[in-house]
Design a protein around this motif. Structure first.
Motif, PDB file in Angstrom:
ATOM      1  N   ALA A 242       1.092 -29.444  16.117  1.00 55.25           N
ATOM      2  CA  ALA A 242       0.250 -29.300  17.307  1.00 55.25           C
ATOM      3  C   ALA A 242       1.051 -28.847  18.518  1.00 55.25           C
ATOM      4  CB  ALA A 242      -0.434 -30.629  17.617  1.00 55.25           C
TER       5      ALA A 242
ATOM      6  N   GLU B 277      -3.199 -38.347  21.683  1.00 58.40           N
ATOM      7  CA  GLU B 277      -4.594 -38.755  21.851  1.00 58.40           C
ATOM      8  C   GLU B 277      -5.515 -38.014  20.888  1.00 58.40           C
ATOM      9  OE1 GLU B 277      -5.990 -41.060  23.588  1.00 58.40           O
ATOM     10  OE2 GLU B 277      -4.236 -41.765  24.698  1.00 58.40           O
ATOM     11  N   ASP B 278      -5.137 -36.808  20.510  1.00 56.42           N
ATOM     12  CA  ASP B 278      -5.965 -36.001  19.607  1.00 56.42           C
ATOM     13  C   ASP B 278      -5.797 -36.380  18.135  1.00 56.42           C
ATOM     14  OD1 ASP B 278      -7.093 -34.572  21.661  1.00 56.42           O
ATOM     15  OD2 ASP B 278      -5.648 -32.928  21.569  1.00 56.42           O
ATOM     16  N   LEU B 279      -4.809 -37.231  17.839  1.00 59.71           N
ATOM     17  CA  LEU B 279      -4.585 -37.640  16.449  1.00 59.71           C
ATOM     18  C   LEU B 279      -5.727 -38.547  15.979  1.00 59.71           C
ATOM     19  CD1 LEU B 279      -0.786 -38.610  16.498  1.00 59.71           C
ATOM     20  CD2 LEU B 279      -1.790 -36.612  15.371  1.00 59.71           C
TER      21      LEU B 279
ATOM     22  N   LYS C 217       2.994 -24.801  21.803  1.00 52.94           N
ATOM     23  CA  LYS C 217       2.984 -25.145  23.217  1.00 52.94           C
ATOM     24  C   LYS C 217       4.381 -25.281  23.801  1.00 52.94           C
ATOM     25  CE  LYS C 217      -1.405 -27.664  22.887  1.00 52.94           C
ATOM     26  NZ  LYS C 217      -2.066 -28.963  23.071  1.00 52.94           N
TER      27      LYS C 217
ATOM     28  N   GLN D 217      -7.402 -41.842  14.564  1.00 52.30           N
ATOM     29  CA  GLN D 217      -7.093 -43.201  15.004  1.00 52.30           C
ATOM     30  C   GLN D 217      -5.939 -43.840  14.229  1.00 52.30           C
ATOM     31  OE1 GLN D 217      -7.865 -45.164  17.420  1.00 52.30           O
ATOM     32  NE2 GLN D 217      -6.996 -47.059  16.637  1.00 52.30           N
TER      33      GLN D 217
ATOM     34  N   ARG E 103      -2.699 -42.159  15.274  1.00 57.11           N
ATOM     35  CA  ARG E 103      -2.397 -42.380  16.683  1.00 57.11           C
ATOM     36  C   ARG E 103      -1.834 -43.783  16.896  1.00 57.11           C
ATOM     37  NH1 ARG E 103      -7.085 -41.472  18.677  1.00 57.11           N
ATOM     38  NH2 ARG E 103      -7.781 -43.589  19.107  1.00 57.11           N
TER      39      ARG E 103
ATOM     40  N   ARG F 291       1.487 -36.637  25.247  1.00 61.60           N
ATOM     41  CA  ARG F 291       0.482 -37.693  25.343  1.00 61.60           C
ATOM     42  C   ARG F 291      -0.884 -37.185  24.888  1.00 61.60           C
ATOM     43  NH1 ARG F 291      -0.020 -42.899  24.901  1.00 61.60           N
ATOM     44  NH2 ARG F 291      -1.735 -42.241  23.608  1.00 61.60           N
ATOM     45  N   GLU F 292      -1.235 -35.975  25.317  1.00 64.29           N
ATOM     46  CA  GLU F 292      -2.521 -35.394  24.933  1.00 64.29           C
ATOM     47  C   GLU F 292      -2.578 -35.121  23.433  1.00 64.29           C
ATOM     48  OE1 GLU F 292      -2.872 -31.965  27.396  1.00 64.29           O
ATOM     49  OE2 GLU F 292      -3.397 -33.110  29.210  1.00 64.29           O
ATOM     50  N   ALA F 293      -1.450 -34.667  22.876  1.00 68.11           N
ATOM     51  CA  ALA F 293      -1.402 -34.403  21.436  1.00 68.11           C
ATOM     52  C   ALA F 293      -1.567 -35.696  20.641  1.00 68.11           C
ATOM     53  CB  ALA F 293      -0.083 -33.718  21.068  1.00 68.11           C
TER      54      ALA F 293
END
Length: 212
Positions: free
Chosen positions: A204, A156-158, A208, A160, A163, A152-154
């Motif tokens: 990304a 959000e970092d895309l 992780k 617009q 995303r 989800r965080e990855a």
């Protein structure tokens, strides 16, 4: 470096003996793509996109899911180009990635659709599945939750535009055509944006994922 199946494969720059003209062309394009040549990257996609579609269609019938799997295969392949051993044909390596990725998808789909209410048949008859206390969160559930949060965080970092297509495709489960209509963009542009978004997410999340 390990290949996409986890086995250790040393990169070889040696040209294969008796390689076909098409295969030698692939070697050249792969070398250029590894050097960051976007044109060579696109040529390889154009060359094998339809073939991979037919290859995966032998295992999966949903047309849009096939398109997703083809895109994801290319993302995996190009992100792991340094593990490609040029002693083997690029097409062979690419098809192996496609096969393994599709098998993984089918395995996960089977697990998701397994009914916990359906009795399990054994030699002694049918047995109801016994589930643990729902109030206790297992380590597996905690890890799954952490992974979801990480994805989800990855997302959000895309940027617009990337995303939004990922949210529409994978969270709202809209078809490519529906996304095209929602965003008022050509179907080809939508597919290209989804492809690029997945590529960015894969990179990304690559480092992780080893933590879980």
């Amino acid at each position: 470096m390990s290949d996409t199946n986890g086995s250790n494969t040393k990169v070889s720059e040696t040209t294969r003996e008796n390689a076909s003209e098409s295969s030698l062309e692939d070697d050249k394009l792969v070398k250029e793509a590894k050097g960051g040549n976007e044109g060579s990257y696109k040529k390889l996609v154009d060359k094998y996109q339809r073939a991979l579609h037919y290859h995966i269609r032998k295992m999966v019938k949903d047309r849009e899911q096939i398109e997703d799997l083809v895109q994801e295969t290319f993302v995996k392949a190009f992100d792991n180009l340094n593990s490609y051993n040029t002693s083997y044909a690029f097409s062979t390596w690419l098809y192996r990635i496609a096969t393994n990725h599709t098998i993984d998808y089918l395995r996960k789909k089977k697990l998701r659709t397994l009914s916990i209410d359906e009795p399990v048949k054994t030699k002694s008859g049918e047995m109801e599945m016994q589930l643990p206390d729902d109030t206790a969160r297992t380590d597996r559930e905690i890890i799954r939750s952490q992974r979801k949060q990480m994805v989800r965080e990855a997302i959000e970092d895309l940027p617009q535009k990337y995303r939004r297509v990922i949210e529409l495709r994978h969270m709202e489960e809209k078809t490519y055509q529906e996304i095209s209509e929602v965003l008022d963009k050509p179907l080809g542009t939508v597919k290209a944006h989804i492809f690029r978004a997945r590529e960015m997410l894969y990179k990304a999340l690559k480092d992780k994922r080893s933590r879980f």
